[in-house]
Design a protein around this motif. Sequence first.
Motif, short mmCIF file in Angstrom:
data_model
loop_
_atom_site.label_atom_id
_atom_site.label_comp_id
_atom_site.label_asym_id
_atom_site.label_seq_id
_atom_site.Cartn_x
_atom_site.Cartn_y
_atom_site.Cartn_z
N SER A 1 39.42 175.58 -47.68
CA SER A 1 39.12 175.25 -49.04
C SER A 1 40.09 174.96 -50.00
O SER A 1 39.91 174.32 -50.84
CB SER A 1 37.69 176.26 -49.49
OG SER A 1 38.48 177.32 -49.88
N LEU A 2 41.15 175.89 -49.85
CA LEU A 2 42.40 175.90 -50.86
C LEU A 2 43.31 175.00 -50.32
O LEU A 2 44.31 174.53 -51.01
CB LEU A 2 42.76 177.23 -50.79
CG LEU A 2 42.14 178.03 -51.77
CD1 LEU A 2 42.50 179.61 -51.62
CD2 LEU A 2 42.43 177.81 -53.43
N GLY A 3 43.43 174.58 -49.04
CA GLY A 3 44.29 173.43 -48.33
C GLY A 3 45.44 174.18 -48.18
O GLY A 3 46.63 173.72 -48.32
N ILE A 4 45.41 175.41 -47.88
CA ILE A 4 46.76 176.45 -47.49
C ILE A 4 46.38 176.93 -46.08
O ILE A 4 45.25 176.98 -45.81
CB ILE A 4 46.87 177.38 -48.66
CG1 ILE A 4 45.84 178.54 -48.59
CG2 ILE A 4 47.44 176.84 -50.18
CD1 ILE A 4 46.06 179.65 -49.48
N SER A 5 47.45 177.48 -45.75
CA SER A 5 47.24 178.37 -44.25
C SER A 5 46.79 179.60 -44.60
O SER A 5 46.96 180.37 -45.45
CB SER A 5 48.58 178.17 -43.63
OG SER A 5 49.46 179.26 -44.20
N LYS A 6 46.19 180.11 -43.51
CA LYS A 6 45.67 181.54 -43.47
C LYS A 6 47.01 182.55 -43.56
O LYS A 6 46.66 183.66 -44.44
CB LYS A 6 44.84 181.89 -42.28
CG LYS A 6 43.64 182.59 -42.48
CD LYS A 6 42.87 182.66 -41.13
CE LYS A 6 43.21 182.97 -39.81
NZ LYS A 6 42.10 183.49 -38.83
N ARG A 7 47.97 182.22 -43.11
CA ARG A 7 49.34 183.05 -43.35
C ARG A 7 49.59 183.08 -44.70
O ARG A 7 50.03 184.35 -45.15
CB ARG A 7 50.33 182.39 -42.38
CG ARG A 7 51.09 183.37 -41.64
CD ARG A 7 52.28 182.74 -40.60
NE ARG A 7 53.79 183.18 -41.42
CZ ARG A 7 54.50 182.52 -41.63
NH1 ARG A 7 54.55 181.21 -42.02
NH2 ARG A 7 55.55 182.98 -41.97
N THR A 8 49.36 182.23 -45.52
CA THR A 8 49.76 182.19 -46.82
C THR A 8 48.91 183.18 -47.62
O THR A 8 49.30 184.06 -48.55
CB THR A 8 49.51 180.77 -47.66
OG1 THR A 8 50.16 179.79 -46.85
CG2 THR A 8 50.26 180.58 -48.88
N ILE A 9 47.48 183.12 -47.15
CA ILE A 9 46.52 184.09 -47.96
C ILE A 9 47.13 185.76 -47.54
O ILE A 9 47.33 186.57 -48.39
CB ILE A 9 45.06 183.85 -47.52
CG1 ILE A 9 44.69 182.72 -47.91
CG2 ILE A 9 44.50 185.21 -48.05
CD1 ILE A 9 43.14 182.27 -47.62
N TYR A 10 47.45 185.87 -46.29
CA TYR A 10 47.96 187.10 -45.73
C TYR A 10 49.28 187.68 -46.40
O TYR A 10 49.58 188.67 -46.43
CB TYR A 10 47.85 187.27 -44.25
CG TYR A 10 46.55 187.29 -43.63
CD1 TYR A 10 45.82 188.44 -43.97
CD2 TYR A 10 46.03 186.40 -42.83
CE1 TYR A 10 44.66 188.66 -43.36
CE2 TYR A 10 44.53 186.75 -42.38
CZ TYR A 10 44.01 187.70 -42.60
OH TYR A 10 42.62 187.99 -42.33
N LYS A 11 50.04 186.78 -46.78
CA LYS A 11 51.10 186.98 -47.83
C LYS A 11 51.01 187.66 -48.88
O LYS A 11 51.61 188.43 -49.54
CB LYS A 11 52.00 185.69 -47.73
CG LYS A 11 53.08 185.70 -46.83
CD LYS A 11 54.13 184.64 -47.19
CE LYS A 11 54.63 183.97 -45.97
NZ LYS A 11 54.96 182.41 -46.33
N ASN A 12 49.71 187.22 -49.52
CA ASN A 12 49.32 187.83 -50.69
C ASN A 12 48.35 188.96 -50.71
O ASN A 12 48.34 189.55 -51.56
CB ASN A 12 48.68 186.48 -51.66
CG ASN A 12 49.80 185.50 -52.05
OD1 ASN A 12 50.36 185.79 -53.10
ND2 ASN A 12 49.81 184.74 -51.41
#
Lengths: 203, 203
Positions: free
Chosen positions: B30-41
């Motif tokens: 829904s944010l147009g980003i990867s799950k990996r990017t979320i897990y970085k934060n």
Amino acid sequence: MLRERIIQQATTLFGLHGIKNISMDDLASSLGISKRTIYKNFKNKEDILKNCILVSQEDRNHRVIEIMSQSENIIDGCLQIINHYKYARLPVAIFWEDIYKYYPETYQYILEDAEKSNIYLKRLLKEGIEDNYFRKNLHFDETVFMLDISTCIVIYGIYSVRVSLSRTDMIFNIMVNMLRGISTDKGIEIVDKYIADLPHSNN
Amino acid sequence: MLRERIIQQATTLFGLHGIKNISMDDLASSLGISKRTIYKNFKNKEDILKNCILVSQEDRNHRVIEIMSQSENIIDGCLQIINHYKYARLPVAIFWEDIYKYYPETYQYILEDAEKSNIYLKRLLKEGIEDNYFRKNLHFDETVFMLDISTCIVIYGIYSVRVSLSRTDMIFNIMVNMLRGISTDKGIEIVDKYIADLPHSNN
């Protein structure tokens, strides 16, 4: 009679220790009977629990109707009911939590019963408005919901875990202020007289 | 900025669909980003959830302090806060249920925060009593507990499952009547003027 004794004892034990904490063995031995005797009367623990709730609800309904039929006016009746809860021995928080978590069918049953008792509450509220004890511009359905005693019990059931306040004081305070909140000047006068006459006069 | 965007989007999605119903994949896509990017934060879903709640609480606290600092008197301030909740987009019931059932640590955190926000509420209540807007004979601690907004939200969160009433109307009704219930004649006058001026004048 045995059936009634089992229900009564289960109500006491569940109310003091929650439902999960009381085994069928605990219940049987506290009554000096065998587990087999219990199973002759009830299918399982939830069957007993449902009967405990059924009996409590009947008691509550009879009490409310009796108080209302003998009270001077609707505000006086409400205050008597509120006063009853001030001294009532209510089940511990974990009792409601256990129902919510482990007995969804019973939880559903309690909610449905609350809907039924709302019918009586609606009649009372309507009467109070007609007699000018309650405000005419109340949001009717929301107020019925708000006044529903079971609401307070569930609130306090969930919250009393964290707060150090007396549970009955908390319910009492919520009920008195809600009643005062929906009342007209004429109604507030009666509520305030009641508050002023309370033993410690700080409610 | 990305961190804030993730928190904001998670707050929206959790608030609409509950927490269990939203996967990390849903959030990422829904944010147009990867799950990996979320897990970085964020460590995990509960880490995001906690941050959502933290931000909401900060927003709420700022709002309350701002409203109070600009209001004519304490009753006016309370009514403005109540009014805010009348139009607020609140999380669905399942949001609170998920926290209660699956994220006990977060639930605990919410309760602790409620204790903190009580400190501010206590100051307000004391001030209101001194200025003769609230009754002198209130049960102080029980009233603070009662007024705690989070109480209402949890009540309605659990109950709105069964009732067909609008959730915001329900909270609004509870808050207005509680405020009126604890008020002196002087306070009630302001509340009643507010009620009479409401668009449909039936609260």
